[in-house]
Write an enzyme that holds these catalytic residues in place. Structure first.
Site, PDB file in Angstrom:
ATOM      1  N   HIS A  98      35.992  53.935  32.905  1.00  0.00           N
ATOM      2  CA  HIS A  98      36.334  55.293  33.315  1.00  0.00           C
ATOM      3  C   HIS A  98      36.568  55.359  34.822  1.00  0.00           C
ATOM      4  CE1 HIS A  98      34.995  59.736  33.673  1.00  0.00           C
ATOM      5  NE2 HIS A  98      36.204  59.735  33.149  1.00  0.00           N
ATOM      6  N   GLU A 151      40.835  54.081  32.478  1.00  0.00           N
ATOM      7  CA  GLU A 151      41.291  55.472  32.542  1.00  0.00           C
ATOM      8  C   GLU A 151      41.268  55.866  33.999  1.00  0.00           C
ATOM      9  OE1 GLU A 151      40.398  59.912  32.724  1.00  0.00           O
ATOM     10  OE2 GLU A 151      39.407  58.218  33.661  1.00  0.00           O
ATOM     11  N   ASP A 172      42.826  59.289  36.882  1.00  0.00           N
ATOM     12  CA  ASP A 172      43.342  60.655  36.981  1.00  0.00           C
ATOM     13  C   ASP A 172      44.462  60.738  38.016  1.00  0.00           C
ATOM     14  OD1 ASP A 172      41.025  61.834  35.355  1.00  0.00           O
ATOM     15  OD2 ASP A 172      39.966  60.868  37.018  1.00  0.00           O
ATOM     16  N   HIS A 194      40.658  62.727  41.220  1.00  0.00           N
ATOM     17  CA  HIS A 194      40.086  63.539  40.140  1.00  0.00           C
ATOM     18  C   HIS A 194      40.027  65.025  40.491  1.00  0.00           C
ATOM     19  CE1 HIS A 194      36.878  65.449  37.766  1.00  0.00           C
ATOM     20  NE2 HIS A 194      37.281  64.647  36.797  1.00  0.00           N
ATOM     21  N   GLU A 219      45.384  59.828  32.914  1.00  0.00           N
ATOM     22  CA  GLU A 219      45.073  61.240  32.674  1.00  0.00           C
ATOM     23  C   GLU A 219      45.842  62.104  33.663  1.00  0.00           C
ATOM     24  OE1 GLU A 219      40.973  62.722  32.699  1.00  0.00           O
ATOM     25  OE2 GLU A 219      41.809  64.754  32.719  1.00  0.00           O
TER      26      GLU A 219
HETATM   27  O1  G3P Z   1      40.066  61.133  30.232  1.00  0.00           O
HETATM   28  C1  G3P Z   1      38.755  61.345  29.868  1.00  0.00           C
HETATM   29  C2  G3P Z   1      37.908  61.925  30.961  1.00  0.00           C
HETATM   30  O2  G3P Z   1      38.203  61.302  32.178  1.00  0.00           O
HETATM   31  C3  G3P Z   1      38.079  63.408  31.084  1.00  0.00           C
HETATM   32  O3  G3P Z   1      37.238  64.026  32.009  1.00  0.00           O
HETATM   33  O4  G3P Z   1      36.723  65.001  34.202  1.00  0.00           O
HETATM   34  O5  G3P Z   1      36.198  62.629  33.782  1.00  0.00           O
HETATM   35  O6  G3P Z   1      38.549  63.369  34.044  1.00  0.00           O
HETATM   36  P1  G3P Z   1      37.192  63.739  33.577  1.00  0.00           P
HETATM   37 MG    MG Z   2      39.688  61.572  33.681  1.00  0.00          MG
END
Ligand code: G3P
Ligand code: MG
Length: 250
Positions: free
Chosen positions: A10, A37, A39, A52, A112
């Site tokens: 993540h 993953e 952002d 993020h 994302e």
């Molecule tokens: O993509 C899954 C997750 O990253 C969603 O929440 O706030 O960590 O971007 P967040």
């Molecule tokens: Mg995310």
């Protein structure tokens, strides 16, 4: 249905390195991850950056909106020292450079799309177009397992991505599954549902799978829970605890 890796780091390196940075990505790679993953949102000049929060202040010094700062200005700012002094000077990555780095190192991407509020359509369009261009050869060759998966909580960003580059697959991110989840996912022509594992039930997981969608959970940090979710038919998950849940876990 899920041709991708099952365990993703993540934000690049989970909580073991500064999120959404090359240093974080390298930390994930050091732990053996070849799938992450991260952002993405647009800076003032419409150039996508890996971040993020739509507001400055937590990982990058400053105040105000990311949409009020140009990308190269952001890329010159420190996104590492909030995490630890050894990361001082670690920059905010430009999306294209970050994606090229991932691609060059064989790291699969769940991108994302996280628009600054009010910039949903533009963000979906730009990120989808750039991703399609970066992976034009893989798309043409039908190497679907190499092409990134776009995801977003913003249905309008996903609709814009679908219109701009339908050949790049999309997943609908939703904290929980509303009664009309299937119709909403189909409108977006989504291949997968990404959801908060704490709100998922075994019955809902079975429904998603029976409807033919991939099913991905965020953010799973306990191995026993990961095992349970895979037992429910979940296809993939991301974790902050890259030290506890390794790519070899599933
Ligand atoms: O993509 C899954 C997750 O990253 C969603 O929440 O706030 O960590 O971007 P967040
Ligand atoms: Mg995310």
């Amino acid at each position: 249905m899920w041709p991708y890796p099952r365990i993703l780091a993540h934000r690049g390196g989970g909580t073991l390195a500064p999120e959404n940075t090359i240093a974080g990505l390298r930390r994930g790679m050091d732990a053996g991850f070849r799938a992450i993953e991260f952002d993405v949102m647009l800076a003032r000049d419409g150039v996508p950056v890996v971040l993020h929060d739509p507001e400055l202040g937590r990982t990058v010094a400053g105040t105000g909106s990311v949409a009020d700062v140009d990308a190269l200005d952001l890329a010159a700012r420190d996104a590492g020292s909030w995490f630890g002094p050894q990361y001082e000077g670690e920059p905010v990555p430009l999306f294209v450079e970050f994606a090229q780095y991932c691609k060059a190192h064989g790291v699969w991407m769940n991108i994302e799309i996280k628009p600054v509020p009010g910039h949903d359509d533009e963000t979906g369009t730009v990120v989808a177009r750039l991703t399609a261009a970066l992976f034009a050869d893989e798309i043409a060759a039908g190497r679907v397992e190499r092409v990134p998966l776009l995801s977003s909580f913003s249905e309008s960003a996903l609709a814009a991505a679908r219109n701009a580059a339908p050949q790049v697959p999309r997943a609908w991110l939703t904290e929980s599954l509303p009664p009309d989840w299937e119709a909403r996912a189909r409108v977006l022509d989504a291949v997968a549902i990404h959801t908060d594992h704490t709100r998922l039930t075994a019955a809902a997981a079975a429904q998603v799978k029976a409807a033919g969608f991939g099913l991905f959970c965020y953010t799973v940090n306990a191995p026993a829970r990961a095992r349970e979710l895979f037992g429910w038919g979940v296809d993939g998950l991301c974790t902050d605890r890259i030290d506890l849940i390794s790519p070899a876990f599933a």
